[in-house]
Motif scaffolding. Structure first.
Motif, PDB file in Angstrom:
ATOM      1  N   LYS A 369     -25.048 -65.176  13.535  1.00 21.81           N
ATOM      2  CA  LYS A 369     -26.176 -65.738  14.284  1.00 21.81           C
ATOM      3  C   LYS A 369     -27.488 -65.497  13.561  1.00 21.81           C
ATOM      4  CE  LYS A 369     -28.235 -65.752  18.909  1.00 21.81           C
ATOM      5  NZ  LYS A 369     -28.168 -65.187  20.280  1.00 21.81           N
ATOM      6  N   VAL A 419     -19.087 -67.668  18.538  1.00 24.29           N
ATOM      7  CA  VAL A 419     -20.512 -67.387  18.385  1.00 24.29           C
ATOM      8  C   VAL A 419     -21.253 -68.186  19.449  1.00 24.29           C
ATOM      9  CG1 VAL A 419     -22.518 -67.505  16.867  1.00 24.29           C
ATOM     10  CG2 VAL A 419     -20.260 -67.030  15.900  1.00 24.29           C
ATOM     11  N   GLY A 420     -21.981 -67.490  20.291  1.00 22.01           N
ATOM     12  CA  GLY A 420     -22.702 -68.180  21.363  1.00 22.01           C
ATOM     13  C   GLY A 420     -21.782 -68.888  22.329  1.00 22.01           C
ATOM     14  N   SER A 612     -27.912 -72.018  16.821  1.00 16.68           N
ATOM     15  CA  SER A 612     -28.053 -70.681  17.388  1.00 16.68           C
ATOM     16  C   SER A 612     -26.994 -70.424  18.440  1.00 16.68           C
ATOM     17  CB  SER A 612     -29.447 -70.518  17.998  1.00 16.68           C
ATOM     18  OG  SER A 612     -29.663 -71.493  18.988  1.00 16.68           O
TER      19      SER A 612
END
Length: 612
Positions: A369, A419-420, A612
């Motif tokens: 990230k 991720v996220g 992000s």
């Protein structure tokens, strides 16, 4: 910087010396004259691939020699000294590359023979070559990601290094967990065999070197009578018989008699020999004592021999199964213990590995990230910088967008990482895909560069990228090989202006066919081709100001023989000199101030879907 370069026997160039300006040097010449060989020479000097086909016909080898001056960068000096070469007092060093007609290549640095890879490592620190092949390479997504990483510098490099370190450990743990889970039955069988072997070895308790020692003991015990006879005879000869037997005085007795006779002799020469006999008596006495001790230690006990033979048999059972000797058996046992420590397939061990994998995945996601966020920030700045350069290259309506988005993980992807909240592919360079998009004019859709740009526009886009990246490069010398292909008119003038501005902070060498670009140079080199006795030869000449006028006139559609052509060339030179003297700032009127927009405009150009 690269002060000069000598080329011999390369292509059509027989022997040429290029004396380069610390600022802007341009190389021109007729098509086929050998301009490409200049760049080929630089590639060879940079440790590039060698080809026997480029060696000049009739020459035994091609040689390229470059003299670098002012080498002060720490990494460059470490490469030079690490290769055993020395810098001159002024920080200069000579690099040389030769290629034989048989294809064999040799490299030298500072007068020392070095691997070609050393020249490659040094070139990465000292010069960068940008050519048409680089334009094609920059169209690939992986190269575009490398562009943004170079532009971002440490803001991406630092978290990316941490990401790669954790990723390597995460991969290793995940692979180990997969292997233990899928091969649990096989590993359990192997573990049983290892444990059985360790139990057998530990029951015998072998000692390092014990087998060799037992062999010697068996030899002594089996031949005790012969050994006792030999040692006894030797002891009698050395020490003599017991109770002063005069018939067997032994060596000690004879030496004692000799000492007495010499000690009372009338001649001093004889008396001087007595101390030497005394020394011999001491040595022989010590041998006698050791022989006596040996005789006392001889054991003729048959039971002891049987015990030693039985122990030897136990050790041979181990050496037949596990190694050639006892030391090898002990090594096998140690290796078995280590292997057992990694073969635990119990539920507890698998759960522990899974927990470690998940913890590393969480840490890796955090690093990924941070890398993505740094790339997103750099994307906005890079897009703004390239767009500003395009405005000065007669593409005032064009706009660059740099997209940074996560690459989704496919089904069954072994490198899938969350991720996220989204599964993404965790590659060696992060989880991001980077793409450069071009909006050719207001209202046009943003498309991949190679789809939105014409040939001339593509050259300008790539040049703008290279100019922007040049400010991020730590190398001093930048080489551009016909990156202005497909460009003319005002755009060509702006390319020359941009390269001249770049030459303020870097040494710039450009191979070009455009007079508008050549006019901005601080030094003009021409590659001339001639034919004599049926053989084509090319050389390199430094042009004086008057000669530059003729060369520029020739480049202006072959107008070197007309007054109009020369006048046009003089006007081109005068305009370029005035632009350089006036600060060399690009003319950007009518662009709506695009190049001067702040951070908001730059961020607007960077689409960051899923980054992000």
């Amino acid at each position: 910087m690269l002060a000069e370069m000598r080329i011999q026997g390369l292509g059509v160039i027989e022997d040429a010396l290029l004396e380069l300006h610390p600022g802007f040097t341009v190389v021109t010449g007729e098509t086929g004259a050998g301009k490409t060989m200049v760049v080929s020479g630089l590639h060879l000097l940079s440790g590039g691939r060698s080809e026997a086909s480029k060696v000049r016909v009739g020459s035994p080898k091609a040689v390229v020699e470059g003299r670098f001056e002012g080498v002060t960068a720490e990494q460059a000096t470490e490469i030079i000294t690490g290769a055993g070469a020395d810098l001159d007092e002024d920080g200069g060093v000579i690099a040389l590359r030769s290629v034989g007609s048989d294809g064999r290549s040799r490299a030298h640095l500072g007068g020392r023979s070095v691997p070609v890879g050393v020249l490659s490592e040094l070139a990465e620190q000292l010069l960068a070559v940008h050519g048409q092949n680089d334009q094609l390479r920059l169209l690939r997504s992986t190269e575009q990601r490398a562009v943004i990483d170079r532009f971002a510098g440490d803001s991406v490099a630092v978290p990316l290094a941490e990401y790669r370190e954790v990723r390597a450990e995460w991969q290793a743990v995940a692979a180990e967990l997969t292997e233990r889970t899928s091969r649990s039955r096989e590993l359990a069988q192997q573990a049983d065999l290892l444990r059985h072997g360790l139990t057998e070895i530990e029951a015998v308790e072998p000692v390092a070197g014990e087998d060799a020692e037992l062999t010697e003991q068996i030899k002594r015990l089996a031949a005790v009578d012969e050994l006792r006879a030999a040692a006894g005879a030797a002891h009698l000869a050395v020490s003599g018989g017991t109770d002063g037997d005069s018939e067997n005085p032994g060596a000690l007795g004879l030496i004692g008699d000799a000492r007495r006779r010499l000690g009372v002799a009338e001649d001093q020469l004889l008396r001087d020999l007595e101390p030497r006999l005394a020394e011999a008596a001491v040595l022989i006495s010590e041998v006698g004592v050791e022989l006596g001790n040996y005789l006392e230690g001889l054991d003729a006990d048959p039971e002891r021999l049987e015990q030693v033979l039985a122990r030897q048999a136990e050790l041979k059972k181990l050496t037949r199964k596990y190694a050639a000797d006892v030391d090898g058996v002990l090594d096998w046992a140690e290796d078995a213990r280590q292997r057992l420590s990694t073969m635990d397939t119990s539920d507890e061990a698998l759960a522990e590995l899974a927990a470690r994998r998940d913890a590393l995945a969480s840490t890796l996601a955090g690093h990924a990230k941070r890398v993505s966020e740094a790339r997103v920030r750099a994307a906005g700045e890079l897009a703004g910088a390239i767009t500003a350069e395009l405005a000065g290259l007669a593409m005032g309506q064009a706009e660059i967008e740099v997209t940074v988005r996560s690459r989704p993980a496919d089904d069954g992807d072994p490198y899938a990482l969350t991720v996220g909240g989204q599964p993404v592919h965790a590659g060696p360079d992060g989880v991001d895909e980077v793409e450069l998009l071009l909006r050719a004019h207001a209202g046009a859709p943003a498309l991949p560069v190679h789809k939105a740009a014409s040939g001339g526009e593509l050259s300008r886009v790539m040049l703008a990228i290279e100019v922007v990246l040049a400010h991020a490069d730590t190398v001093q010398t930048l080489v551009f090989d016909e990156v202005d292909a497909g460009v003319g008119g005002r755009a060509a003038v702006e390319i020359g202006r941009r390269l001249a501005r770049l030459a303020r902070s870097h040494q710039v060498l450009v191979v070009t066919h455009l007079p508008q670009v050549a006019a901005f140079a601080d030094r003009h080199l021409v590659v001339d081709k001639g034919t004599a006795e049926g053989i084509t030869r090319s050389g390199v000449t430094v042009l004086a100001q008057s000669e530059r006028v003729l060369e520029l006139a020739r480049m202006l559609a072959g107008m070197d023989g007309t007054e109009t052509g020369r006048a046009h060339a003089e006007e081109l030179l005068a305009s370029a000199e005035a632009a350089k003297a006036g600060g060399n700032e690009p003319a950007e009127r009518g662009n709506g101030g695009r190049a001067g927009r702040g951070g908001k405009a730059r961020k607007k150009r960077a689409r960051t879907a899923g980054a992000s």
